[in-house]
Design an enzyme around this catalytic site. Sequence first.
Site: not given
Lengths: 245, 223
Positions: A22-24
């Site tokens: 996931r994009t953080l």
Amino acid sequence: MQFTASKQTENCLLGPESDSQRTLYPYVTGTSVVALKYKDGILMAADMGGSYGSTLRYKSVERMKPIGKHSLLGASGEISDFQEILKYLDELILYDNMWDDGNSLGPKEVHNYLTRVMYNRRNKFNPLWNSLVLGGVKRGEKYLGTVSMIGVNFEDNHVATGFGNHLARPILRQEWHENLSFEDGVKLLEKCMRVLLYRDRSAINKLQIAKITEEGVTISQPYSLKTYWEFSAFENPTQGAVGSW
Amino acid sequence: MPKEQANWSPYDNNGGSCVAVAGADYCVIAADTRMSTGYNILTRDYSKICKLADKCVMASSGFQADVKALQKHLAARHLIYQHQHNKQMSCPAMAQLLSNTLYYKRFFPYYSFNVLGGLDNEGKGCVFTYDAVGSYEKVGYSCQGSGSTLIMPFLDNQLKSPSPLLLPAQDAVTPLAEAEAIDLIKTVFASASERDIYTGDKLEIVVINADGIRREYMDLRKD
């Protein structure tokens, strides 16, 4: 120092599931996009910088692209996510063309599609880290809209992303009017971009202005704005501050 | 290894206020047209009002992306209902559908604060008020959104709702005429715009009565 390779990157929103995909946070980012409606269509401006944190890593990033026959997409935020969005739109336009029915997706439809994509990714807690500007003309009707990384979307006569919201929108609210000529529109956009250049540290002095009308899309060659640094306050910044820190 | 914190929020508050007032044979639903984020105004001309059925209109404020998704969902469900039953959904039916839709996402809510207004099957005005997870109630008038704390006490004062505990149950719809109710709403929004930074720009008023649906606009403070 610990060199353990950890496969499990826990996301507090997910609990024990391992999902390190996931994009953080964004890595290579573009700054503001500014756009306005004018007499014949839409004018949009964006600089060509791709920053890697505080480093100006890429200086020839095209952040505006034509979509289909009637639309123009500008993006700020994560560049790789923008490239992914272009891939999605490629497929969308392809399927639209394959119908071969004389109809083609207009800017309103593309904007709606993008809104749904962005909102869906936000729902899965894996957003596309972009603020998008979608402008176009179809059958004489001008359209200009924007959508954020969490799916907030709207259309207006002028829009901007990021710093543009703070610095360019007030100028546009003051000086935009219906039926701007092309020259006036470009002058107004350049005024906004110049302020952004002075005050946004991630802006660079190499920009493109794109125009979309009923005839089609034109994206200008990259060029620079004239800037003025001879203000007396810049020349001797500490004048009048003797004794203070 | 400590858990990584997400540094983005899936929610945002795009502000705005919504009001609905029910009368004997009409219903007025109103909302401002300002859309904000933080201390910025995104646009001054965004409608928070959505027509769900012929005699049923919803106004929602909160997180715009969730509001839009909710409106689309309900509109789609209404279309299916029309295909299956060959008639429009009544306002009380839509009211329950909205409640169930909201509760469906009880554990990742639609950040949407709704008022539903319309005419029931007898042509009498009805207003339903909701929270973000679907708890709802039929009332004579209600307001939601950023200006609700300013607006609600004033509506209570002017529309004097009878207690729901009374027996026999007293009607909560206002005896005011349609024009008076519209005037009241204009006053209420003008006042809310003075003190609530998220309310302003323009007021959109939708009136439903036996003749159908009509729309009115009024300018509000732009600061």
